[in-house]
Design a protein around this motif. Sequence first.
Motif, PDB file in Angstrom:
ATOM      1  N   VAL A   1       0.880  -1.380   0.030  1.00 32.58           N
ATOM      2  CA  VAL A   1       0.023  -0.110   0.107  1.00 32.58           C
ATOM      3  C   VAL A   1       0.948   1.008   0.043  1.00 32.58           C
ATOM      4  CG1 VAL A   1      -1.762   1.144   1.395  1.00 32.58           C
ATOM      5  CG2 VAL A   1      -1.787  -1.244   1.100  1.00 32.58           C
ATOM      6  N   ALA A   2       0.626   2.318  -0.728  1.00 34.38           N
ATOM      7  CA  ALA A   2       1.233   3.466  -0.719  1.00 34.38           C
ATOM      8  C   ALA A   2       1.597   3.869   0.780  1.00 34.38           C
ATOM      9  CB  ALA A   2       0.483   4.614  -1.459  1.00 34.38           C
ATOM     10  N   ASN A   3       2.472   5.039   0.724  1.00 28.48           N
ATOM     11  CA  ASN A   3       2.982   5.702   2.071  1.00 28.48           C
ATOM     12  C   ASN A   3       1.883   6.265   2.464  1.00 28.48           C
ATOM     13  OD1 ASN A   3       5.718   4.636   1.849  1.00 28.48           O
ATOM     14  ND2 ASN A   3       6.319   6.778   0.936  1.00 28.48           N
ATOM     15  N   GLY A   4       1.829   6.408   4.027  1.00 27.59           N
ATOM     16  CA  GLY A   4       0.664   6.800   4.547  1.00 27.59           C
ATOM     17  C   GLY A   4       0.625   6.305   6.253  1.00 27.59           C
ATOM     18  N   VAL A   5      -0.513   6.595   7.006  1.00 31.20           N
ATOM     19  CA  VAL A   5      -0.647   6.083   8.196  1.00 31.20           C
ATOM     20  C   VAL A   5      -1.858   5.297   8.358  1.00 31.20           C
ATOM     21  CG1 VAL A   5      -0.845   6.670  10.645  1.00 31.20           C
ATOM     22  CG2 VAL A   5       0.951   7.943   9.198  1.00 31.20           C
ATOM     23  N   VAL A   6      -1.969   4.212   8.792  1.00 31.77           N
ATOM     24  CA  VAL A   6      -3.367   3.451   8.944  1.00 31.77           C
ATOM     25  C   VAL A   6      -3.391   3.264  10.610  1.00 31.77           C
ATOM     26  CG1 VAL A   6      -4.406   1.025   8.690  1.00 31.77           C
ATOM     27  CG2 VAL A   6      -3.032   2.169   6.744  1.00 31.77           C
ATOM     28  N   ILE A   7      -4.420   3.652  11.012  1.00 26.40           N
ATOM     29  CA  ILE A   7      -4.919   3.326  12.311  1.00 26.40           C
ATOM     30  C   ILE A   7      -6.017   2.546  12.508  1.00 26.40           C
ATOM     31  CG2 ILE A   7      -5.343   4.466  14.519  1.00 26.40           C
ATOM     32  CD1 ILE A   7      -4.102   7.011  13.465  1.00 26.40           C
ATOM     33  N   LEU A   8      -6.028   1.414  13.337  1.00 28.30           N
ATOM     34  CA  LEU A   8      -6.988   0.611  13.557  1.00 28.30           C
ATOM     35  C   LEU A   8      -7.297   0.379  14.873  1.00 28.30           C
ATOM     36  CD1 LEU A   8      -9.139  -1.580  12.094  1.00 28.30           C
ATOM     37  CD2 LEU A   8      -7.390  -3.348  12.473  1.00 28.30           C
ATOM     38  N   GLU A   9      -8.592   0.669  15.286  1.00 28.05           N
ATOM     39  CA  GLU A   9      -8.907   0.599  16.813  1.00 28.05           C
ATOM     40  C   GLU A   9     -10.064  -0.502  16.767  1.00 28.05           C
ATOM     41  OE1 GLU A   9      -9.760   3.975  18.571  1.00 28.05           O
ATOM     42  OE2 GLU A   9      -8.100   5.180  17.660  1.00 28.05           O
ATOM     43  N   VAL A  10      -9.908  -1.452  17.677  1.00 24.22           N
ATOM     44  CA  VAL A  10     -10.914  -2.443  17.964  1.00 24.22           C
ATOM     45  C   VAL A  10     -10.858  -2.671  19.734  1.00 24.22           C
ATOM     46  CG1 VAL A  10     -11.553  -5.044  17.649  1.00 24.22           C
ATOM     47  CG2 VAL A  10     -10.458  -3.914  15.905  1.00 24.22           C
ATOM     48  N   GLY A  11     -12.014  -2.320  20.289  1.00 25.14           N
ATOM     49  CA  GLY A  11     -12.020  -2.292  21.401  1.00 25.14           C
ATOM     50  C   GLY A  11     -11.051  -1.499  22.124  1.00 25.14           C
ATOM     51  N   LYS A  12     -10.237  -2.112  23.075  1.00 25.63           N
ATOM     52  CA  LYS A  12      -8.927  -1.159  23.773  1.00 25.63           C
ATOM     53  C   LYS A  12      -7.739  -1.590  22.849  1.00 25.63           C
ATOM     54  CE  LYS A  12     -10.464  -1.499  28.505  1.00 25.63           C
ATOM     55  NZ  LYS A  12     -10.445  -1.889  29.930  1.00 25.63           N
ATOM     56  N   ALA A  13      -7.923  -2.346  21.781  1.00 22.77           N
ATOM     57  CA  ALA A  13      -6.504  -2.427  21.055  1.00 22.77           C
ATOM     58  C   ALA A  13      -6.461  -1.396  20.169  1.00 22.77           C
ATOM     59  CB  ALA A  13      -6.632  -3.818  20.337  1.00 22.77           C
ATOM     60  N   ARG A  14      -5.170  -0.830  19.710  1.00 22.30           N
ATOM     61  CA  ARG A  14      -5.115   0.017  18.753  1.00 22.30           C
ATOM     62  C   ARG A  14      -3.756  -0.220  17.923  1.00 22.30           C
ATOM     63  NH1 ARG A  14      -4.301   6.516  19.615  1.00 22.30           N
ATOM     64  NH2 ARG A  14      -4.404   7.144  17.336  1.00 22.30           N
ATOM     65  N   LEU A  15      -3.983  -0.342  16.767  1.00 19.00           N
ATOM     66  CA  LEU A  15      -2.874  -0.628  15.903  1.00 19.00           C
ATOM     67  C   LEU A  15      -2.447   0.457  14.879  1.00 19.00           C
ATOM     68  CD1 LEU A  15      -1.001  -2.913  14.495  1.00 19.00           C
ATOM     69  CD2 LEU A  15      -2.840  -3.445  12.860  1.00 19.00           C
ATOM     70  N   ARG A  16      -1.221   0.778  14.700  1.00 24.88           N
ATOM     71  CA  ARG A  16      -0.904   2.064  14.071  1.00 24.88           C
ATOM     72  C   ARG A  16       0.227   1.664  12.830  1.00 24.88           C
ATOM     73  NH1 ARG A  16      -0.673   8.022  14.576  1.00 24.88           N
ATOM     74  NH2 ARG A  16       1.162   8.570  13.389  1.00 24.88           N
ATOM     75  N   LEU A  17      -0.168   1.586  11.850  1.00 27.14           N
ATOM     76  CA  LEU A  17       0.865   1.060  10.832  1.00 27.14           C
ATOM     77  C   LEU A  17       1.074   2.667   9.912  1.00 27.14           C
ATOM     78  CD1 LEU A  17      -1.128  -1.900   9.630  1.00 27.14           C
ATOM     79  CD2 LEU A  17       0.758  -1.639  10.866  1.00 27.14           C
TER      80      LEU A  17
END
Length: 131
Positions: A97-113
């Motif tokens: 995927v092209a450059n950028g920031v992906v933030i995924l929040e599920v419940g209390k979990a947070r994933l930042r790519l």
Amino acid sequence: MDTNIVESDIRVKRSAYRQHSIDFKRMVVAQSFAAETSVSRVSRAHNVNANQVFAWRKLFRAGAYDIALDQQVKLVPVRLSDPMPVSVQPLSASPAVANGVVILEVGKARLRLEGLVDSAMLALVMERLLA
């Protein structure tokens, strides 16, 4: 106008207090917690003052008499199995995927790519988090 005060030796004896068993209190409180039921009706049905029923409810909520109030929640046995094998393709074989920031929040979990993100790996992570 005269007022006559007459002392009387006659005393009216008060009846004894009613002693209710814990089983009776448990039954009345359980009925008062039922859906679409009023404490007033339950107390009248059992010939008990509504204030007394409210006091019993308060005691039961506080944990008196070792009674579990929430009888709607029932635990079921859980059996864990071995995790399913995951087939992951090599990172270089899938498009990125092209450059950028992906933030995924599920419940209390947070994933930042950040930066280049492997789409196959991201799809796998999202599938596992959202399953």
